[in-house]
Motif scaffolding. Structure first.
Motif, PDB file in Angstrom:
ATOM      1  N   ILE A 135       4.308  25.856  26.793  1.00 39.62           N
ATOM      2  CA  ILE A 135       3.178  24.812  27.109  1.00 39.62           C
ATOM      3  C   ILE A 135       3.584  24.013  28.298  1.00 39.62           C
ATOM      4  N   PRO A 136       2.661  24.171  29.547  1.00 42.25           N
ATOM      5  CA  PRO A 136       3.249  23.555  30.783  1.00 42.25           C
ATOM      6  C   PRO A 136       3.553  22.174  30.677  1.00 42.25           C
ATOM      7  N   ALA A 137       4.773  21.739  31.186  1.00 48.93           N
ATOM      8  CA  ALA A 137       5.421  20.329  30.911  1.00 48.93           C
ATOM      9  C   ALA A 137       6.092  19.716  32.135  1.00 48.93           C
ATOM     10  N   ASN A 138       5.905  18.302  32.266  1.00 45.88           N
ATOM     11  CA  ASN A 138       6.722  17.793  33.419  1.00 45.88           C
ATOM     12  C   ASN A 138       7.276  16.380  32.446  1.00 45.88           C
ATOM     13  N   ILE A 139       8.582  16.582  32.716  1.00 42.57           N
ATOM     14  CA  ILE A 139       9.636  15.580  32.067  1.00 42.57           C
ATOM     15  C   ILE A 139       9.933  14.739  33.293  1.00 42.57           C
ATOM     16  N   ALA A 140       9.379  13.377  33.196  1.00 43.22           N
ATOM     17  CA  ALA A 140       9.419  12.608  34.427  1.00 43.22           C
ATOM     18  C   ALA A 140      10.940  12.328  34.729  1.00 43.22           C
ATOM     19  N   ASP A 141      11.416  12.350  36.037  1.00 41.61           N
ATOM     20  CA  ASP A 141      12.525  12.068  36.428  1.00 41.61           C
ATOM     21  C   ASP A 141      13.806  13.086  36.070  1.00 41.61           C
ATOM     22  N   VAL A 142      13.180  14.551  35.580  1.00 32.66           N
ATOM     23  CA  VAL A 142      14.179  15.420  35.433  1.00 32.66           C
ATOM     24  C   VAL A 142      13.577  16.598  36.006  1.00 32.66           C
ATOM     25  N   PRO A 143      13.986  16.538  37.410  1.00 31.75           N
ATOM     26  CA  PRO A 143      13.321  17.883  38.159  1.00 31.75           C
ATOM     27  C   PRO A 143      13.555  19.319  37.444  1.00 31.75           C
ATOM     28  N   SER A 144      14.595  19.440  36.815  1.00 29.95           N
ATOM     29  CA  SER A 144      14.839  20.737  36.411  1.00 29.95           C
ATOM     30  C   SER A 144      14.271  21.007  34.776  1.00 29.95           C
ATOM     31  N   GLU A 145      13.526  19.885  34.351  1.00 26.11           N
ATOM     32  CA  GLU A 145      12.712  20.273  33.119  1.00 26.11           C
ATOM     33  C   GLU A 145      11.393  19.902  33.597  1.00 26.11           C
ATOM     34  N   CYS A 146      10.985  20.576  34.641  1.00 28.59           N
ATOM     35  CA  CYS A 146       9.440  20.275  35.179  1.00 28.59           C
ATOM     36  C   CYS A 146       8.891  21.685  35.454  1.00 28.59           C
ATOM     37  N   ASP A 147       7.764  22.171  34.884  1.00 21.73           N
ATOM     38  CA  ASP A 147       7.197  23.175  35.196  1.00 21.73           C
ATOM     39  C   ASP A 147       6.441  22.805  36.741  1.00 21.73           C
ATOM     40  N   PHE A 148       6.463  21.738  36.965  1.00 25.07           N
ATOM     41  CA  PHE A 148       5.296  21.234  38.272  1.00 25.07           C
ATOM     42  C   PHE A 148       5.668  19.705  38.239  1.00 25.07           C
ATOM     43  N   TYR A 149       5.653  19.375  39.442  1.00 30.10           N
ATOM     44  CA  TYR A 149       5.605  17.843  39.804  1.00 30.10           C
ATOM     45  C   TYR A 149       4.149  17.461  40.156  1.00 30.10           C
ATOM     46  N   PHE A 150       4.370  16.034  40.254  1.00 27.13           N
ATOM     47  CA  PHE A 150       3.124  15.262  40.744  1.00 27.13           C
ATOM     48  C   PHE A 150       3.258  14.728  42.134  1.00 27.13           C
ATOM     49  N   GLY A 151       2.184  14.501  42.851  1.00 28.88           N
ATOM     50  CA  GLY A 151       2.743  14.183  44.311  1.00 28.88           C
ATOM     51  C   GLY A 151       1.528  12.554  44.481  1.00 28.88           C
ATOM     52  N   SER A 152       1.388  12.265  45.595  1.00 27.91           N
ATOM     53  CA  SER A 152       0.580  11.061  45.958  1.00 27.91           C
ATOM     54  C   SER A 152      -0.859  11.584  46.171  1.00 27.91           C
ATOM     55  N   VAL A 153      -1.676  11.097  45.354  1.00 29.51           N
ATOM     56  CA  VAL A 153      -3.201  11.664  45.504  1.00 29.51           C
ATOM     57  C   VAL A 153      -4.071  10.705  46.225  1.00 29.51           C
ATOM     58  N   HIS A 154      -4.957  10.909  47.176  1.00 28.22           N
ATOM     59  CA  HIS A 154      -5.993  10.242  47.478  1.00 28.22           C
ATOM     60  C   HIS A 154      -7.007  10.736  47.034  1.00 28.22           C
ATOM     61  N   ARG A 155      -8.310   9.965  46.397  1.00 20.90           N
ATOM     62  CA  ARG A 155      -9.511  10.367  45.607  1.00 20.90           C
ATOM     63  C   ARG A 155     -10.541   9.789  46.329  1.00 20.90           C
ATOM     64  N   ASP A 156     -11.591  10.506  46.750  1.00 18.98           N
ATOM     65  CA  ASP A 156     -12.859   9.709  47.150  1.00 18.98           C
ATOM     66  C   ASP A 156     -13.910  10.881  46.749  1.00 18.98           C
ATOM     67  N   GLY A 157     -14.413  10.271  45.344  1.00 21.00           N
ATOM     68  CA  GLY A 157     -15.446  11.221  44.831  1.00 21.00           C
ATOM     69  C   GLY A 157     -15.009  12.690  44.558  1.00 21.00           C
ATOM     70  N   PRO A 158     -15.344  13.749  44.939  1.00 16.20           N
ATOM     71  CA  PRO A 158     -15.117  15.068  44.479  1.00 16.20           C
ATOM     72  C   PRO A 158     -13.929  15.398  45.433  1.00 16.20           C
ATOM     73  N   LEU A 159     -13.713  14.513  46.458  1.00 22.11           N
ATOM     74  CA  LEU A 159     -12.552  15.116  47.400  1.00 22.11           C
ATOM     75  C   LEU A 159     -11.210  14.593  46.862  1.00 22.11           C
ATOM     76  N   GLN A 160     -10.188  15.545  46.722  1.00 23.31           N
ATOM     77  CA  GLN A 160      -8.906  14.981  46.409  1.00 23.31           C
ATOM     78  C   GLN A 160      -7.746  15.568  47.465  1.00 23.31           C
ATOM     79  N   VAL A 161      -7.055  14.620  47.956  1.00 27.38           N
ATOM     80  CA  VAL A 161      -5.950  15.043  48.961  1.00 27.38           C
ATOM     81  C   VAL A 161      -4.793  14.768  48.245  1.00 27.38           C
TER      82      VAL A 161
END
Lengths: 206, 206
Positions: free
Chosen positions: A110-136
């Motif tokens: 199961i894909p997982a992200n353990i916050a604050d434990v980089p070695s226990e993350c399949d993926f990280y989050f970033g900072s996201v800008h949202r405007d309707g259908p647009l995501q940056v």
């Protein structure tokens, strides 16, 4: 010797738009970090379940529970919570319990992200800008979350306010075009369409 | 009634920075779309294997094979290719073969993207701007790949040229700080650090 092809620039992440619409996202924990995870998942139309004793819910998470935006399991995490989970986001202040969640997720793939434990993350989050259908999404690849946030704000200031609406309109036109000229077997043709536009590295849909 | 918490804006994707460093990424196909996928994966330090008859390789993919940047299997896809694969990116002009790849990936719970078949994708790609450690990804959530590319270019023009280098420097400072004040058990503390900065929705590391 320089080649005519793009040079490989290592050190990045594979930034992708994960599809969680109607998928089961399990959030372990109910504090501030969990609240951010929950909002991300809800914005992507996931079915969110939060497992956390009610006493551990912060105000925002408690609000989302009371509004029925998420399903709430009022206790600490148990391995059976992973049944049916398509993704797990863990944000608890207990390294041992976190590691257990991670290991179980990896056993079950199961894909997982353990916050604050980089070695226990399949993926990280970033900072996201949202405007309707647009995501940056801005990622600094671990070099500074604060900077990612600054870059995101700068981008948000720069983009015209009308950008989201404009993209919405283009989407509607594309949809209409498909109604006028439907072609369900157009896979190979669209693949060609990519090929004819060498400057366009992104794939449909994005 | 408006609440004091961010309102849920559905219709987005969960944009994440997938960690493929040293992971096995299998690319099925060797045309223009595959070439783009390969570059994305190499930029994220993945171990890339391309399965495609040599006659089907485009110039860029053939170049990466000849340079040893990717491992090449000179034939069409076979189910055994999935052994050990951590992610599969399929870009072939054969809808039936694509669907077979997708189904096998789902049986084995391997994250997969079948180019041009949105219903057979765990995730989509977007248009990515790269400057050293900085990555900015633009998604229009299916409303127009061309527009995503335009927005990405606009963002690239706006960001100062020195942004990547600046982020690099901050990363080095953070690293030094950790050497001076190491604290391997700082998980819970960092979690608190998040909490104290409510404007920062992103998580470490990003």
């Amino acid at each position: 010797m320089a080649s005519k092809f793009p040079e490989v620039q290592g050190g990045g992440s594979l930034i992708i738009a994960w599809q969680v619409k109607s998928k089961n996202v399990l959030v372990v924990g109910g504090g501030e970090v969990a609240a951010g995870r929950i909002l991300h998942a809800l914005n992507a139309d996931a079915q969110v379940t939060v497992v956390c004793p009610v006493s551990g819910l912060n105000e925002e998470v408690a609000f989302r529970v009371s509004e029925g935006q998420v399903t709430h399991i009022d206790r600490n995490f148990e391995p059976t919570d992973l049944e049916g989970a398509d993704m797990v986001l863990c944000a608890i202040d207990d390294p041992d319990a976190s590691t257990q969640v991670w290991r179980l997720c990896k056993e079950k793939r199961i894909p997982a992200n353990i916050a604050d434990v980089p070695s226990e993350c399949d993926f990280y989050f970033g900072s996201v800008h949202r405007d309707g259908p647009l995501q940056v999404m801005v990622s600094t690849n671990g070099n500074g979350p604060k900077l990612a946030s600054i870059v995101r704000k700068k981008i948000a200031e720069t983009l015209p306010d009308s950008m989201g609406a404009a993209i919405d309109n283009v989407g509607k036109l594309r949809k209409k075009l498909r109604e006028v000229a439907p072609n369900p077997q157009e896979g190979p043709k669209r693949m060609k369409w990519h090929v004819q536009r060498p400057t366009l590295i992104s794939s449909y849909p994005n």
